[in-house]
Motif scaffolding. Structure first.
Motif, PDB file in Angstrom:
ATOM      1  N   PHE A 311      -5.170   2.758   1.318  1.00 35.11           N
ATOM      2  CA  PHE A 311      -4.408   1.967   0.790  1.00 35.11           C
ATOM      3  C   PHE A 311      -2.827   2.558   0.436  1.00 35.11           C
ATOM      4  O   PHE A 311      -2.496   3.614   0.281  1.00 35.11           O
ATOM      5  CB  PHE A 311      -4.817   2.544  -0.657  1.00 35.11           C
ATOM      6  N   PHE A 312      -2.108   1.494   0.564  1.00 28.34           N
ATOM      7  CA  PHE A 312      -0.794   1.579   0.300  1.00 28.34           C
ATOM      8  C   PHE A 312      -0.314   2.825  -0.966  1.00 28.34           C
ATOM      9  O   PHE A 312       0.872   3.444  -0.799  1.00 28.34           O
ATOM     10  CB  PHE A 312       0.047   0.458   0.271  1.00 28.34           C
ATOM     11  N   GLY A 313      -1.066   2.503  -1.741  1.00 26.52           N
ATOM     12  CA  GLY A 313      -0.845   3.418  -3.367  1.00 26.52           C
ATOM     13  C   GLY A 313      -0.938   4.732  -2.576  1.00 26.52           C
ATOM     14  O   GLY A 313      -0.211   5.807  -3.398  1.00 26.52           O
ATOM     15  N   ASN A 314      -1.326   5.110  -1.691  1.00 27.39           N
ATOM     16  CA  ASN A 314      -1.739   6.977  -1.069  1.00 27.39           C
ATOM     17  C   ASN A 314      -1.006   7.289  -0.197  1.00 27.39           C
ATOM     18  O   ASN A 314      -0.018   8.100   0.140  1.00 27.39           O
ATOM     19  CB  ASN A 314      -2.659   6.531  -1.322  1.00 27.39           C
ATOM     20  N   PHE A 315      -0.141   6.101   0.689  1.00 28.77           N
ATOM     21  CA  PHE A 315       0.372   6.915   2.099  1.00 28.77           C
ATOM     22  C   PHE A 315       2.198   6.726   1.779  1.00 28.77           C
ATOM     23  O   PHE A 315       2.513   6.634   2.622  1.00 28.77           O
ATOM     24  CB  PHE A 315       0.016   6.320   3.361  1.00 28.77           C
ATOM     25  N   TYR A 316       2.825   5.592   0.551  1.00 32.65           N
ATOM     26  CA  TYR A 316       3.694   5.561   0.823  1.00 32.65           C
ATOM     27  C   TYR A 316       4.801   5.782   0.293  1.00 32.65           C
ATOM     28  O   TYR A 316       6.083   6.100   0.737  1.00 32.65           O
ATOM     29  CB  TYR A 316       4.330   4.182  -1.070  1.00 32.65           C
ATOM     30  N   LYS A 317       4.645   7.503   0.360  1.00 35.16           N
ATOM     31  CA  LYS A 317       5.165   9.155   0.245  1.00 35.16           C
ATOM     32  C   LYS A 317       4.927   9.518   1.732  1.00 35.16           C
ATOM     33  O   LYS A 317       6.259   9.867   1.710  1.00 35.16           O
ATOM     34  CB  LYS A 317       4.819   9.130  -1.293  1.00 35.16           C
ATOM     35  N   LEU A 320       6.649   8.493   8.703  1.00 33.44           N
ATOM     36  CA  LEU A 320       6.526   7.390   9.605  1.00 33.44           C
ATOM     37  C   LEU A 320       5.325   8.743  10.233  1.00 33.44           C
ATOM     38  O   LEU A 320       4.348   7.699  10.937  1.00 33.44           O
ATOM     39  CB  LEU A 320       6.841   6.259  10.552  1.00 33.44           C
ATOM     40  N   LYS A 321       5.884   9.305  10.843  1.00 32.80           N
ATOM     41  CA  LYS A 321       5.546  10.573  11.630  1.00 32.80           C
ATOM     42  C   LYS A 321       3.731  10.723  11.063  1.00 32.80           C
ATOM     43  O   LYS A 321       2.736  10.338  12.011  1.00 32.80           O
ATOM     44  CB  LYS A 321       5.801  11.568  12.194  1.00 32.80           C
ATOM     45  N   ASP A 322       3.969  11.105  10.561  1.00 31.16           N
ATOM     46  CA  ASP A 322       2.861  11.446   8.335  1.00 31.16           C
ATOM     47  C   ASP A 322       1.239  10.934   9.183  1.00 31.16           C
ATOM     48  O   ASP A 322       0.691  10.761   9.186  1.00 31.16           O
ATOM     49  CB  ASP A 322       2.846  12.420   7.975  1.00 31.16           C
ATOM     50  N   PHE A 323       1.958   9.945   8.518  1.00 31.17           N
ATOM     51  CA  PHE A 323       1.386   8.231   8.682  1.00 31.17           C
ATOM     52  C   PHE A 323       0.636   8.094   9.826  1.00 31.17           C
ATOM     53  O   PHE A 323      -0.673   7.291  10.090  1.00 31.17           O
ATOM     54  CB  PHE A 323       2.039   7.141   8.361  1.00 31.17           C
TER      55      PHE A 323
END
Length: 387
Positions: A311-317, A320-323
């Motif tokens: 869900f974008f609301g969780n990963f937006y912070k 890129l490397k961690d995502f």
């Protein structure tokens, strides 16, 4: 000093031999001797004087004697036993109070403040840095299982150990310097054991899964949730549009006429209609207003299944490397992936519940608003006419 220490040792040895339960595989004389040895080492390394060494060693001998009376709250009983023994040996009241205080600091969750408290706390937890930590840990597990008559799964026990490792710290500089590296080695071995068990469980789980059926279930349910969310947004937009039109008509057609005495009866109906329309608009906006999480997701949260980065609301912070690492981790760990999808379903359901609850309130306000406004117009017009 040697005389009182020797007397304490003989007293505790006899006490444990005659009164300690056979189920105490961990909290027994071996553990006590281990703590005595460690506390003596720390007292030497920390530069304690002879009186402090005596106080610390007595603390080590008596700190678990309360187990002969009770398991829960044994520290209080240990303090009582130590007080009785030391009083009978003409120990000073101040030193007895200090021994009792040091016994209480070995209690789980107690935070040491003074140098002696830190030494006592570190000595009691020194087994975390021991070469035979896992053998000692298994003895504690065996003791708990027998006393509670409840089995403990290996994975649950190892994870409880990991939590204890993470929450426990060494306080003295000597322990940090000499024991902390060994504690970290045990922590890494603990992680390896946990990973090994989880890997085996995952293999078994994968063998049981009917992959396509599970994927179809998630796909269908997520699709239904999204469609319901879209329907709710459409309903909210309809209410927004209708109420916006009502307010526009009221402002453009009715309000300019209210200054005429012949139209005085329109004041209250117009006011009621406008206010209730504004309330409907506010509720419609609330039902569609997005809510973005402010929590910064970490790798540990992903590993421990505490978040859903799909869900974008969780990963937006996240960077890129961690995502990318998180997505790869989900792909490699199917149980974490399914857990993320499950969380997605759950939180979508919560959002839908909020949307439809607010929409129900909005439609109710709108419906009664129209009725009340119409009644207000009729009553106001009637009163105006009869006057």
């Amino acid at each position: 000093m040697e005389n009182i220490i020797l007397q304490a040792e003989n007293f505790v040895l006899q006490l444990f031999e005659t009164k300690l339960s056979a189920n105490n595989f961990y909290h027994n004389i071996d553990h006590t001797k281990r703590v005595v040895k460690r506390i003596t080492q720390l007292a030497e390394w920390e530069g304690c004087n002879e009186r402090e060494k005596e106080i610390l060693e007595l603390t080590a001998w008596f700190h678990d004697t309360g187990y002969v009376v009770t398991n829960d709250g044994h520290e209080e009983e240990s303090a009582k036993i130590a007080e009785e023994f030391l009083t009978s040996n003409q120990f000073s009241l101040s030193d007895i109070a200090l021994v009792k205080k040091l016994i209480f600091v070995t209690k789980k969750g107690a935070v040491p403040i003074t140098k002696l408290e830190k030494i006592a706390k570190d000595a009691d937890c020194s087994h975390l840095a021991s070469d035979d930590y896992f053998e000692i840990s298994n003895l504690l597990k065996k003791e708990i299982v027998l006393k509670n008559n409840t089995p403990i799964l290996d994975l649950d026990w190892l994870e409880a150990n990991k939590e204890f490792f993470e929450n426990q710290q060494f306080y003295t500089q000597s322990a940090l310097l000499k024991w902390q590296p060994y504690k970290e080695l045990n922590a890494r071995e603990l992680d390896a054991k946990i990973l090994k068990i989880k890997t085996k469980q995952q293999v078994k789980l994968n063998n049981k899964r009917t992959g396509r059926g599970v994927e179809t279930m998630f796909r269908t349910t997520l699709k239904n949730h999204i469609e319901l969310s879209a329907i709710a947004d459409t309903k909210a937009n309809i209410l927004l549009s209708v109420n916006a039109i009502i307010i526009s008509v009221a402002l453009s057609s009715l309000v300019p006429r209210l200054d005429s005495p012949s139209n005085a009866f329109l004041v209250w109906p117009t006011l009621i209609l406008t206010v209730l329309s504004v309330i409907s608009i506010v509720l419609s906006v609330l039902s569609t207003r997005p809510n973005i999480s402010k929590i910064t997701v970490t790798k540990d949260m992903i590993k421990n299944k505490q978040t859903n980065i799909l869900f974008f609301g969780n990963f937006y912070k996240m960077n890129l490397k961690d995502f990318e690492w998180g997505i790869d981790y989900l792909i490699e760990n199917e149980d974490v992936l399914y857990n993320s999808l499950t969380k997605d379903l759950y939180y979508l359901g919560l959002v839908l519940e909020r949307k439809y609850r607010l929409l129900r309130i909005t439609y109710t306000v709108f419906m009664f608003g129209i009725i009340i406004s119409a009644l207000a117009f009729i009553i106001s017009y009637y009163l105006f006419m009869i006057n």
